[in-house]
Design a protein around this motif. Structure first.
Motif, mmCIF file in Angstrom:
data_model
loop_
_atom_site.group_PDB
_atom_site.id
_atom_site.type_symbol
_atom_site.label_atom_id
_atom_site.label_comp_id
_atom_site.label_asym_id
_atom_site.label_seq_id
_atom_site.Cartn_x
_atom_site.Cartn_y
_atom_site.Cartn_z
ATOM 1 N N HIS A 37 0.812 -1.214 0.000
ATOM 2 C CA HIS A 37 0.000 0.000 0.000
ATOM 3 C C HIS A 37 0.849 1.269 0.000
ATOM 4 C CE1 HIS A 37 -3.764 -2.114 0.339
ATOM 5 N NE2 HIS A 37 -3.339 -2.788 1.380
ATOM 6 N N GLN A 38 2.133 1.149 -0.351
ATOM 7 C CA GLN A 38 3.025 2.303 -0.429
ATOM 8 C C GLN A 38 3.842 2.229 -1.712
ATOM 9 O OE1 GLN A 38 5.468 2.664 3.059
ATOM 10 N NE2 GLN A 38 3.752 2.615 4.473
ATOM 11 N N TRP A 39 4.170 3.400 -2.248
ATOM 12 C CA TRP A 39 5.014 3.442 -3.439
ATOM 13 C C TRP A 39 6.467 3.160 -3.087
ATOM 14 C CZ3 TRP A 39 2.718 3.187 -7.912
ATOM 15 C CH2 TRP A 39 1.455 3.761 -8.100
ATOM 16 N N SER A 69 2.351 -4.390 -5.726
ATOM 17 C CA SER A 69 1.566 -3.404 -4.979
ATOM 18 C C SER A 69 0.190 -3.202 -5.609
ATOM 19 C CB SER A 69 2.317 -2.071 -4.956
ATOM 20 O OG SER A 69 1.482 -1.034 -4.505
ATOM 21 N N TYR A 70 -0.806 -3.008 -4.760
ATOM 22 C CA TYR A 70 -2.163 -2.743 -5.236
ATOM 23 C C TYR A 70 -2.314 -1.323 -5.781
ATOM 24 C CZ TYR A 70 -3.326 -7.029 -2.707
ATOM 25 O OH TYR A 70 -3.371 -8.325 -2.265
ATOM 26 N N LEU A 71 -1.322 -0.490 -5.582
ATOM 27 C CA LEU A 71 -1.388 0.886 -6.081
ATOM 28 C C LEU A 71 -1.137 0.964 -7.583
ATOM 29 C CD1 LEU A 71 0.669 2.724 -3.290
ATOM 30 C CD2 LEU A 71 -1.821 2.563 -3.501
ATOM 31 N N ASN A 73 -1.461 0.807 -11.390
ATOM 32 C CA ASN A 73 -2.582 0.803 -12.332
ATOM 33 C C ASN A 73 -2.050 1.069 -13.737
ATOM 34 O OD1 ASN A 73 -4.923 1.005 -13.778
ATOM 35 N ND2 ASN A 73 -5.783 2.723 -12.630
ATOM 36 N N LEU A 81 0.062 8.929 -12.709
ATOM 37 C CA LEU A 81 -0.118 7.613 -12.103
ATOM 38 C C LEU A 81 0.468 6.518 -12.994
ATOM 39 C CD1 LEU A 81 -1.170 5.732 -9.939
ATOM 40 C CD2 LEU A 81 -3.447 5.866 -10.983
ATOM 41 N N LYS A 84 4.217 6.471 -12.339
ATOM 42 C CA LYS A 84 4.494 5.896 -11.026
ATOM 43 C C LYS A 84 4.288 4.384 -11.055
ATOM 44 C CE LYS A 84 3.248 8.163 -7.269
ATOM 45 N NZ LYS A 84 2.449 8.948 -6.287
ATOM 46 N N SER A 85 3.283 3.935 -11.787
ATOM 47 C CA SER A 85 2.984 2.507 -11.875
ATOM 48 C C SER A 85 4.074 1.761 -12.632
ATOM 49 C CB SER A 85 1.629 2.295 -12.560
ATOM 50 O OG SER A 85 0.579 2.858 -11.805
#
Length: 286
Positions: A37-39, A69-71, A73, A81, A84-85
């Motif tokens: 849950h963190q980058w 990570s679930y972050l 996308n 985003l 970052k993904s």
């Protein structure tokens, strides 16, 4: 027999997950290599990797992978985003390679109302970027089917094929898939009867080829057929029930394939649920 495994905690060090797998007499394990849950990711030190390698060998594990990570996308229409993904997934692959893992499971992403076709194209392009950045590595990038909550892609198995096919062929060697039973059922694939079971795997074969099936997440479903509810339940305790898992357990195609449990971890009457779930699966071969 499949290689039974579970997603286990790495609290206190990656080696603790391997140690716990050994205690549970599992042949496979899935872990997070960083906070899901963190980058940010803590540095992967030589001590961490050395202790993991030793514990992995001592436990006699035959398969180990991680979940991203679930972050992340890949299908997002938001450029920030997306970047970052892509960066985060490249790091996930690098960490998995450093730990000697077979692959990293990741969800295709959410199109956030941009539309499925746009989202699938975006996901494929982002994954291609990831593989370019992580060039030189060997662990796989494994797309997981989803229950289809909200605008999540991957609920239809053809989505996985569309993404793989749109990635340049020279980069596809590391691409695979992870089939989640709960997600498939919640998305409308009825694994409880012969026709529904065969339909699911025929569609997966047509979409990506069963040779790309790297592992299965073996979870019962709290939600009903087609509910789009991503809620895992213990084997035989949910809406899939014993019938669907009996088909999995008696299908010779999955011999030596990793079956990873992602069910709740609390004990029942002092017995770990992972042990109870494995025993339930094993009983379905009779």
């Amino acid at each position: 027999m499949p290689l039974f495994g579970s997603h286990l905690s790495v609290a206190g060090g990656f080696h603790n997950a391997a140690d716990r797998a050994g205690e549970l007499k599992l042949a496979a394990v899935q872990i997070f290599t960083k906070s899901n849950h963190q980058w940010a990711a803590k540095p992967l030190t030589e001590e961490l990797t050395t202790r993991w390698t030793a514990a992995h060998a001592a436990a006699g594990l035959r398969f180990a992978c991680s979940h991203a990570s679930y972050l992340i996308n890949f299908a997002t229409p938001d450029p920030e985003l997306r970047e970052k993904s892509v960066a985060a997934m490249a790091i996930e692959l690098e960490r998995a390679d450093a730990l000697g893992l077979a692959g990293v499971v990741v969800h295709p992403g959410s199109h956030v109302k941009s539309g499925e076709d746009v989202g699938l194209a975006a996901a494929a392009a982002a994954i291609a970027d990831v593989l370019e950045r992580a060039a030189g590595g060997t662990c796989g990038l494994w797309l997981e089917n989803t229950a289809g909550q909200g605008t999540n892609l991957g609920w239809n198995l053809s989505h996985l094929g569309a993404i793989v096919d749109a990635v340049p062929e020279r980069l596809r060697g590391r691409l695979g898939v992870c089939f989640d039973t709960c997600h498939a059922f919640a998305a409308g694939y009825d694994l409880r009867d012969d026709a529904g079971y065969e339909r699911a795997f025929e569609e997966l074969d047509a979409a990506v080829g069963l040779d790309r099936l790297a592992c299965l997440h073996v979870n019962d479903s709290k939600g009903g057929l087609g509910s789009r509810l991503d809620r895992h339940e213990h084997i035989g305790e949910g809406e899939i029930g014993d019938a669907g898992f009996r088909r999995l357990m008696t299908d010779p195609r999955w011999d030596d394939t990793a079956f990873i449990l992602e069910t709740p971890k609390k004990d029942r009457d002092g017995v770990p649920w992972d042990t109870l779930n494995v025993k339930r699966l094993q009983s379905l071969t009779r």
